[in-house]
Motif scaffolding. Sequence first.
Motif: not given
Length: 162
Positions: A107-109, A129-138, A141-146, A155-162
């Motif tokens: 899926s993509q965001l 952005l491609d959704i490579e991994a998605l959990t309640e806390q992590y 996302l990725t995007s391919k470029v030249q 690669v974009y790595e996020f963590s959720k804030i409570e």
Amino acid sequence: MYLKKFLFLVLITTGLVISCSVSKSARQDRSIINGNWVLNNVSYEGSSGKFSSVLFNDADASCFEGSSWFFRNNNSTGSYMLTDATNCNGDERFIRWSVVDREGMSSQLQFKFINEKYKDISGGLGYRLDIEALTEQYMKLTSKVQVEGDPVTVVYEFSKIE
């Protein structure tokens, strides 16, 4: 005669509702994404060396590390704020976002820029952005470029804030 027109309108309306509906998977992803996130890390795969990149035609990648992101599921809006460092404009950027469910693929965001009154300011252009991994806390996302003709994955790595 009127019955035929009425049935025709009902069929057209039903077709539009079905074609515009969001898949169960996309609804689930949207529900998980809903809320506050921090973009912890921006990295590059597929090539070595140091990169200097401007993300989303906005700012240097270093400005995005530590940025705060907010996604509101009920009206598909949100925003992000960059770190308030040298050469980084910490003003809030408003976005309209959605999840695109692609059969047999990740899926993509997708998002585009809007103003504080929810009006499009990007001329309909946006980012996926491609959704490579998605959990309640992590979220990853990725995007391919030249880069100089070679494929690189941002690669974009996020963590959720409570």
